[in-house]
Design a protein around this motif. Structure first.
Motif, PDB file in Angstrom:
ATOM      1  N   MET A 115      -4.659 -12.827  -4.696  1.00 26.72           N
ATOM      2  CA  MET A 115      -4.075 -12.496  -6.009  1.00 26.72           C
ATOM      3  C   MET A 115      -5.170 -12.425  -7.065  1.00 26.72           C
ATOM      4  O   MET A 115      -5.198 -11.530  -7.888  1.00 26.72           O
ATOM      5  CB  MET A 115      -3.060 -13.577  -6.421  1.00 26.72           C
ATOM      6  CG  MET A 115      -1.702 -13.331  -5.855  1.00 26.72           C
ATOM      7  SD  MET A 115      -0.488 -14.364  -6.689  1.00 26.72           S
ATOM      8  CE  MET A 115      -0.574 -15.795  -5.706  1.00 26.72           C
ATOM      9  N   GLU A 116      -6.073 -13.399  -7.017  1.00 27.19           N
ATOM     10  CA  GLU A 116      -7.087 -13.456  -8.069  1.00 27.19           C
ATOM     11  C   GLU A 116      -8.180 -12.414  -7.898  1.00 27.19           C
ATOM     12  O   GLU A 116      -8.735 -11.917  -8.864  1.00 27.19           O
ATOM     13  CB  GLU A 116      -7.674 -14.864  -8.129  1.00 27.19           C
ATOM     14  CG  GLU A 116      -6.758 -15.766  -8.934  1.00 27.19           C
ATOM     15  CD  GLU A 116      -6.821 -17.212  -8.516  1.00 27.19           C
ATOM     16  OE1 GLU A 116      -7.882 -17.636  -8.016  1.00 27.19           O
ATOM     17  OE2 GLU A 116      -5.802 -17.916  -8.676  1.00 27.19           O
ATOM     18  N   SER A 117      -8.485 -12.070  -6.664  1.00 24.73           N
ATOM     19  CA  SER A 117      -9.570 -11.090  -6.453  1.00 24.73           C
ATOM     20  C   SER A 117      -9.034  -9.662  -6.545  1.00 24.73           C
ATOM     21  O   SER A 117      -9.799  -8.719  -6.633  1.00 24.73           O
ATOM     22  CB  SER A 117     -10.211 -11.309  -5.086  1.00 24.73           C
ATOM     23  OG  SER A 117      -9.238 -11.066  -4.098  1.00 24.73           O
ATOM     24  N   ASP A 118      -7.711  -9.534  -6.515  1.00 25.81           N
ATOM     25  CA  ASP A 118      -7.055  -8.226  -6.583  1.00 25.81           C
ATOM     26  C   ASP A 118      -7.588  -7.252  -5.530  1.00 25.81           C
ATOM     27  O   ASP A 118      -7.748  -6.060  -5.776  1.00 25.81           O
ATOM     28  CB  ASP A 118      -7.194  -7.632  -8.000  1.00 25.81           C
ATOM     29  CG  ASP A 118      -6.061  -6.652  -8.284  1.00 25.81           C
ATOM     30  OD1 ASP A 118      -5.010  -6.771  -7.637  1.00 25.81           O
ATOM     31  OD2 ASP A 118      -6.252  -5.756  -9.130  1.00 25.81           O
ATOM     32  N   ALA A 119      -7.918  -7.781  -4.382  1.00 26.75           N
ATOM     33  CA  ALA A 119      -8.419  -6.931  -3.288  1.00 26.75           C
ATOM     34  C   ALA A 119      -7.277  -6.071  -2.752  1.00 26.75           C
ATOM     35  O   ALA A 119      -6.143  -6.530  -2.641  1.00 26.75           O
ATOM     36  CB  ALA A 119      -8.949  -7.816  -2.167  1.00 26.75           C
ATOM     37  N   GLN A 120      -7.593  -4.815  -2.443  1.00 26.91           N
ATOM     38  CA  GLN A 120      -6.577  -3.937  -1.826  1.00 26.91           C
ATOM     39  C   GLN A 120      -6.664  -4.174  -0.321  1.00 26.91           C
ATOM     40  O   GLN A 120      -7.639  -3.789   0.319  1.00 26.91           O
ATOM     41  CB  GLN A 120      -6.899  -2.476  -2.197  1.00 26.91           C
ATOM     42  CG  GLN A 120      -5.935  -1.457  -1.639  1.00 26.91           C
ATOM     43  CD  GLN A 120      -4.624  -1.386  -2.425  1.00 26.91           C
ATOM     44  OE1 GLN A 120      -4.591  -1.651  -3.621  1.00 26.91           O
ATOM     45  NE2 GLN A 120      -3.552  -1.038  -1.741  1.00 26.91           N
ATOM     46  N   LEU A 121      -5.669  -4.836   0.240  1.00 23.20           N
ATOM     47  CA  LEU A 121      -5.760  -5.238   1.646  1.00 23.20           C
ATOM     48  C   LEU A 121      -5.143  -4.210   2.594  1.00 23.20           C
ATOM     49  O   LEU A 121      -5.496  -4.156   3.763  1.00 23.20           O
ATOM     50  CB  LEU A 121      -5.060  -6.589   1.847  1.00 23.20           C
ATOM     51  CG  LEU A 121      -5.585  -7.751   0.980  1.00 23.20           C
ATOM     52  CD1 LEU A 121      -4.804  -9.012   1.257  1.00 23.20           C
ATOM     53  CD2 LEU A 121      -7.064  -7.989   1.233  1.00 23.20           C
ATOM     54  N   PHE A 122      -4.208  -3.406   2.100  1.00 25.61           N
ATOM     55  CA  PHE A 122      -3.516  -2.456   2.979  1.00 25.61           C
ATOM     56  C   PHE A 122      -3.477  -1.079   2.319  1.00 25.61           C
ATOM     57  O   PHE A 122      -3.625  -0.967   1.101  1.00 25.61           O
ATOM     58  CB  PHE A 122      -2.090  -2.942   3.263  1.00 25.61           C
ATOM     59  CG  PHE A 122      -2.052  -4.323   3.850  1.00 25.61           C
ATOM     60  CD1 PHE A 122      -2.350  -4.531   5.188  1.00 25.61           C
ATOM     61  CD2 PHE A 122      -1.761  -5.425   3.054  1.00 25.61           C
ATOM     62  CE1 PHE A 122      -2.350  -5.809   5.730  1.00 25.61           C
ATOM     63  CE2 PHE A 122      -1.760  -6.703   3.579  1.00 25.61           C
ATOM     64  CZ  PHE A 122      -2.057  -6.904   4.921  1.00 25.61           C
ATOM     65  N   SER A 123      -3.282  -0.061   3.132  1.00 27.21           N
ATOM     66  CA  SER A 123      -3.178   1.273   2.526  1.00 27.21           C
ATOM     67  C   SER A 123      -2.007   2.037   3.135  1.00 27.21           C
ATOM     68  O   SER A 123      -1.518   1.708   4.229  1.00 27.21           O
ATOM     69  CB  SER A 123      -4.486   2.041   2.706  1.00 27.21           C
ATOM     70  OG  SER A 123      -4.866   2.001   4.049  1.00 27.21           O
ATOM     71  N   LYS A 124      -1.591   3.054   2.418  1.00 25.57           N
ATOM     72  CA  LYS A 124      -0.442   3.870   2.844  1.00 25.57           C
ATOM     73  C   LYS A 124      -0.843   4.670   4.084  1.00 25.57           C
ATOM     74  O   LYS A 124      -1.974   5.158   4.176  1.00 25.57           O
ATOM     75  CB  LYS A 124      -0.085   4.797   1.682  1.00 25.57           C
ATOM     76  CG  LYS A 124       1.106   5.688   1.927  1.00 25.57           C
ATOM     77  CD  LYS A 124       1.482   6.404   0.632  1.00 25.57           C
ATOM     78  CE  LYS A 124       2.513   7.504   0.896  1.00 25.57           C
ATOM     79  NZ  LYS A 124       3.676   7.056   1.651  1.00 25.57           N
ATOM     80  N   GLY A 125       0.082   4.823   5.004  1.00 28.95           N
ATOM     81  CA  GLY A 125      -0.211   5.621   6.198  1.00 28.95           C
ATOM     82  C   GLY A 125      -0.099   7.112   5.915  1.00 28.95           C
ATOM     83  O   GLY A 125       0.471   7.514   4.891  1.00 28.95           O
ATOM     84  N   GLN A 126      -0.629   7.900   6.836  1.00 32.06           N
ATOM     85  CA  GLN A 126      -0.547   9.357   6.664  1.00 32.06           C
ATOM     86  C   GLN A 126       0.922   9.796   6.735  1.00 32.06           C
ATOM     87  O   GLN A 126       1.677   9.325   7.612  1.00 32.06           O
ATOM     88  CB  GLN A 126      -1.346  10.027   7.773  1.00 32.06           C
ATOM     89  CG  GLN A 126      -1.669  11.451   7.435  1.00 32.06           C
ATOM     90  CD  GLN A 126      -2.397  12.136   8.570  1.00 32.06           C
ATOM     91  OE1 GLN A 126      -2.811  11.511   9.553  1.00 32.06           O
ATOM     92  NE2 GLN A 126      -2.532  13.442   8.464  1.00 32.06           N
ATOM     93  N   SER A 127       1.323  10.679   5.825  1.00 32.40           N
ATOM     94  CA  SER A 127       2.738  11.033   5.728  1.00 32.40           C
ATOM     95  C   SER A 127       3.282  11.609   7.038  1.00 32.40           C
ATOM     96  O   SER A 127       2.655  12.453   7.668  1.00 32.40           O
ATOM     97  CB  SER A 127       2.932  12.049   4.598  1.00 32.40           C
ATOM     98  OG  SER A 127       4.261  12.518   4.637  1.00 32.40           O
ATOM     99  N   ASN A 128       4.461  11.122   7.427  1.00 33.35           N
ATOM    100  CA  ASN A 128       5.118  11.681   8.626  1.00 33.35           C
ATOM    101  C   ASN A 128       6.315  12.554   8.222  1.00 33.35           C
ATOM    102  O   ASN A 128       7.096  12.966   9.073  1.00 33.35           O
ATOM    103  CB  ASN A 128       5.553  10.561   9.592  1.00 33.35           C
ATOM    104  CG  ASN A 128       6.522   9.576   8.940  1.00 33.35           C
ATOM    105  OD1 ASN A 128       7.204   9.904   7.979  1.00 33.35           O
ATOM    106  ND2 ASN A 128       6.582   8.370   9.486  1.00 33.35           N
TER     107      ASN A 128
END
Ligand code: SF4
Length: 450
Positions: A115-128
């Motif tokens: 929460m504090e580092s605001d790291a982006q841990l996941f990303s959206k997958g390619q659209s199906n």
């Protein structure tokens, strides 16, 4: 702001302190990193607990937070609200020799870092190219949305409230789960491109038919509604509150001064009753009594909640059932007439049925009453989707999570009840993940899921 208001605000600040770095490292180094770890099996979301703990010990905080949140999209909330002594910590092998690992605290330590580092841990997958509508932005709906977005679905959540988060935003007291934690989890999911339409009630702002028509799949994750009526005289009086609404007001920062120095009776002995009672204490009530028609053995609140309420000075009146709420001429609550109960024969649910002790009526003087005797179901919404249900609990195929309409899946509180499932935040999160996986399986192997 006057001093009373600021005092009340302080009363709602999170109670538990975060571990220091040294405490976290020391605790992480106590873990035996068990092979076939029982703590993982006891976690409804199967978090790889020894793995995330080892990463804390080696200073890999990003890896630790990712391990937790990969398995549980609302792992920061669950670090605070899970009954860990009944789940992971209860299963820890160290219970046999010393003290279990403080898994909940370590999970909070790692997710606080995220929460504090605001790291982006996941990303959206390619659209199906597939579209999914989710009804309800609580733990189940949010978890389903997070995974579906990672799988490449276009996801829209319809939420009737003004904020997403469901129980986390409105139903769990701030001193156990602050709003910032839920807000952060919602933000992570929105960052994956999930369209969260708040203030949008299905049946009013958009019809169930339109949703069924516009989307490839639908997930019903609406949770439960208001507290039902007690069906006794005096429920309309000023000073009678619905526990869900009462807690919701405190979550929204509306801290009433009306209870300062007052006597409060809370009816019921489940999680919401404890929340209502402990909120009343924090709002300055002089005396708070929980009235329950059965005994401590049958209460549905967790042991840690019971202990917590007792520490707050809440009194428990067992085998006590309300008969009538008494008001004064101005229509304000001044008392509650109760009757003593005794436990009789076992009912169909295996619990002894409470029976009235004739002639045992007595009056307790109170200034407010908080009703916490369960929650109503969103039956009309379920029926708007044309789904089969049993007393408001949606019927599902437990393997596929599909309802009587194969296009509609259901998860969370809307499928818990009538002896089916256990209504915990963490269980709802897992069900949301399961529903997402089932939808994805259908896309990958259409023949297996019609
Ligand atoms: Fe560590 Fe306890 Fe889990 Fe073993 S059971 S891996 S000691 S937390």
């Amino acid at each position: 702001m006057d001093s009373m208001t600021s005092q009340l605000q302080r009363n709602f600040v999170e109670l538990t302190n975060r571990m220091t770095k040294n405490e976290a490292l020391e605790e992480a180094n106590r873990c035996l990193y068990c092979y076939d770890a029982p703590c993982i099996k006891a976690c409804p979301t199967s978090i790889q607990i020894p793995n995330f703990i080892k990463k804390i010990a080696s200073g890999n905080m990003k890896g630790s937070a990712t391990t937790i949140l990969e398995a549980n999209p609302i792992g920061a909330s669950c670090a605070r609200v899970c009954p860990t002594e009944e789940l992971c910590e209860g299963a820890c092998v160290l219970n046999a020799s010393t003290k279990p690992i403080k898994i909940g605290h370590l999970q909070r330590y790692a997710t606080d870092w995220a929460m504090e580092s605001d790291a982006q841990l996941f990303s959206k997958g390619q659209s199906n190219g597939q579209k999914v509508a989710i009804i309800g932005a609580g733990p189940a709906g949010l978890s389903a949305a997070r995974d579906l977005s990672r799988f490449g679905y276009s996801v829209t959540i319809y939420e009737a409230e003004s904020k997403a988060g469901g129980l986390g935003s409105y139903g769990i007291v701030s001193f156990r789960l602050p709003n910032e934690v839920v807000d952060w989890e919602v933000e992570q999911i929105a960052k994956l491109g999930v369209d969260i339409k708040t203030n949008t009630t299905v049946g009013i702002d958009i019809s169930a038919e339109a949703i069924l028509e516009q989307y490839d799949s639908v997930i019903l994750a609406v949770g439960m509604g208001a507290v039902p009526n007690l069906r006794i005289e005096g429920e309309e009086l000023a000073g009678v509150h619905d526990a869900i609404e009462f807690v919701k007001q405190t979550k929204m920062g509306a801290l009433t001064k009306d209870l300062v120095g007052k006597r409060v009776a809370v009816i019921g002995a489940g999680n919401t009753a404890i929340d209502g009672a402990t909120c009343a204490v924090r709002l300055g009530a002089e005396n708070v009594k929980i009235l329950y028609r059965r005994t401590q053995k049958e209460m549905t609140a967790y042991k840690f909640e019971y202990e917590f309420a007792k520490q707050d000075g809440v009194e428990f009146n067992w085998l006590t059932a309300p008969q009538k709420i008494i008001g004064d001429e101005a229509g304000q609550v001044v008392g509650i007439e109760c009757v003593k109960m005794k436990l009789g024969e076992e009912g169909a649910d295996g619990r002894q049925r409470p029976e009235v002790v004739e002639g045992s009526n007595f009056i307790i003087k109170v200034d407010a009453v908080i009703k916490a005797i369960g929650q109503t179901r969103f039956v009309s919404l379920i029926e708007a989707f044309g789904l089969k249900h049993t007393d408001g609990v949606v019927d599902i195929d437990e393997t596929t999570m599909q309802t009587s309409n194969k296009k509609v899946f259901a998860c969370g509180d809307v499928v818990f009840g009538n002896g089916q499932g256990e209504a915990m935040v963490v269980t709802a999160a897992q069900q949301g993940k399961d529903a997402a996986q089932m939808i994805h399986n259908r896309l990958k192997k259409p023949s297996e899921l019609a």
